[in-house]
Design a protein around this motif. Sequence first.
Motif, PDB file in Angstrom:
ATOM      1  N   LEU A 111       0.847  -1.194   0.000  1.00  0.00           N
ATOM      2  CA  LEU A 111       0.000   0.000   0.000  1.00  0.00           C
ATOM      3  C   LEU A 111       0.884   1.245   0.000  1.00  0.00           C
ATOM      4  O   LEU A 111       1.760   1.382   0.862  1.00  0.00           O
ATOM      5  N   ARG A 112       0.632   2.142  -0.920  1.00  0.00           N
ATOM      6  CA  ARG A 112       1.344   3.416  -0.961  1.00  0.00           C
ATOM      7  C   ARG A 112       0.541   4.422  -0.160  1.00  0.00           C
ATOM      8  O   ARG A 112      -0.674   4.519  -0.299  1.00  0.00           O
ATOM      9  N   HIS A 113       1.228   5.176   0.670  1.00  0.00           N
ATOM     10  CA  HIS A 113       0.615   6.236   1.460  1.00  0.00           C
ATOM     11  C   HIS A 113       1.316   7.547   1.134  1.00  0.00           C
ATOM     12  O   HIS A 113       2.525   7.570   0.934  1.00  0.00           O
ATOM     13  N   GLY A 114       0.558   8.621   1.118  1.00  0.00           N
ATOM     14  CA  GLY A 114       1.152   9.931   0.884  1.00  0.00           C
ATOM     15  C   GLY A 114       0.455  10.675  -0.230  1.00  0.00           C
ATOM     16  O   GLY A 114      -0.596  10.249  -0.723  1.00  0.00           O
ATOM     17  N   ARG A 144       3.056  -7.848   8.528  1.00  0.00           N
ATOM     18  CA  ARG A 144       2.811  -6.420   8.311  1.00  0.00           C
ATOM     19  C   ARG A 144       4.094  -5.660   8.585  1.00  0.00           C
ATOM     20  O   ARG A 144       4.678  -5.801   9.670  1.00  0.00           O
ATOM     21  N   THR A 145       4.532  -4.875   7.621  1.00  0.00           N
ATOM     22  CA  THR A 145       5.692  -4.009   7.811  1.00  0.00           C
ATOM     23  C   THR A 145       5.415  -2.655   7.172  1.00  0.00           C
ATOM     24  O   THR A 145       4.605  -2.554   6.252  1.00  0.00           O
ATOM     25  N   ALA A 146       6.104  -1.654   7.657  1.00  0.00           N
ATOM     26  CA  ALA A 146       6.048  -0.316   7.070  1.00  0.00           C
ATOM     27  C   ALA A 146       7.472   0.085   6.725  1.00  0.00           C
ATOM     28  O   ALA A 146       8.417  -0.288   7.426  1.00  0.00           O
ATOM     29  N   HIS A 147       7.609   0.811   5.626  1.00  0.00           N
ATOM     30  CA  HIS A 147       8.950   1.277   5.264  1.00  0.00           C
ATOM     31  C   HIS A 147       8.857   2.566   4.462  1.00  0.00           C
ATOM     32  O   HIS A 147       7.821   2.869   3.857  1.00  0.00           O
ATOM     33  N   GLY A 155       6.873  12.665   1.859  1.00  0.00           N
ATOM     34  CA  GLY A 155       5.594  12.267   2.421  1.00  0.00           C
ATOM     35  C   GLY A 155       5.103  10.888   2.017  1.00  0.00           C
ATOM     36  O   GLY A 155       4.038  10.466   2.453  1.00  0.00           O
ATOM     37  N   VAL A 156       5.850  10.170   1.191  1.00  0.00           N
ATOM     38  CA  VAL A 156       5.417   8.861   0.722  1.00  0.00           C
ATOM     39  C   VAL A 156       6.056   7.763   1.569  1.00  0.00           C
ATOM     40  O   VAL A 156       7.255   7.807   1.851  1.00  0.00           O
ATOM     41  N   HIS A 157       5.245   6.810   1.982  1.00  0.00           N
ATOM     42  CA  HIS A 157       5.738   5.621   2.675  1.00  0.00           C
ATOM     43  C   HIS A 157       4.851   4.449   2.298  1.00  0.00           C
ATOM     44  O   HIS A 157       3.807   4.626   1.663  1.00  0.00           O
ATOM     45  N   TRP A 158       5.256   3.252   2.663  1.00  0.00           N
ATOM     46  CA  TRP A 158       4.605   2.030   2.208  1.00  0.00           C
ATOM     47  C   TRP A 158       4.307   1.087   3.359  1.00  0.00           C
ATOM     48  O   TRP A 158       5.027   1.067   4.358  1.00  0.00           O
TER      49      TRP A 158
END
Length: 166
Positions: A111-114, A144-147, A155-158
Motif C-alpha cells: 500500500l502506498r501512502h502519501g 505487516r511491515t512499514a517502510h 511524504g510517501v511511505h509504504w
Amino acid sequence: MLHLFPPAPAAVLDIGAGTGRDAAALAALGHPVVAAEPTPELRCLGKQLHAGSGIRWIDDALPALPSLGAERFDLVLLTAVWMHLAPAERPPAMRTLARLLAPGGRVVLSLRHGPVPPGRRMFDVPPNETVTLAATHHLRLLHRTAHPDLHARPGVHWTVLAFEPA
C-alpha cells in the motif's frame, strides 16, 4: 518480501503486473506466473521485455478478474495496486483474492501512502481497513511491515501486508 513467498514451483498471479518486473523475477526463480495487466501499453511492453520467460499475460483487472475462472494460485501478488481501487471496489476485490487462493496460498500486497501524484487515481487505504476486510473473507494477517519510499518522495511511505487462509 521474498521470505513470504512459497518455494518454486508455486503458481503465482501478479495482479497489476505493469511491465512485468516482479513477474519476470518470479518466473526466473522457477515459478509459473500469470501476469494480469489491464493497460495494453504496459502489457505489450512487458511481453516484449520478458519474451521467452514463460509468463502468461492476460488482459484483466480487479475487482473480478473474470478471465481466471476456477484457477487457484499459491501466491497472489499486488505491488502498488490496492490503493488504486475505490472503496466500493475493495470488498468484491478481496472476495476475488480469497477465491483465487489455493489451500495454503498467500496474498502479498503493498500500500502506498502519501500525496497523490497529479492525474493519478489513487486512494488513501489505511492498513487496518485492509486487514479487517481480509478477515471478513477468512484471510488472516500473516505479516505487516512499514517502510519509507525507496525513491525518497516527500511524504510517501509504504505498508506491506501478507495474508493466508484462516
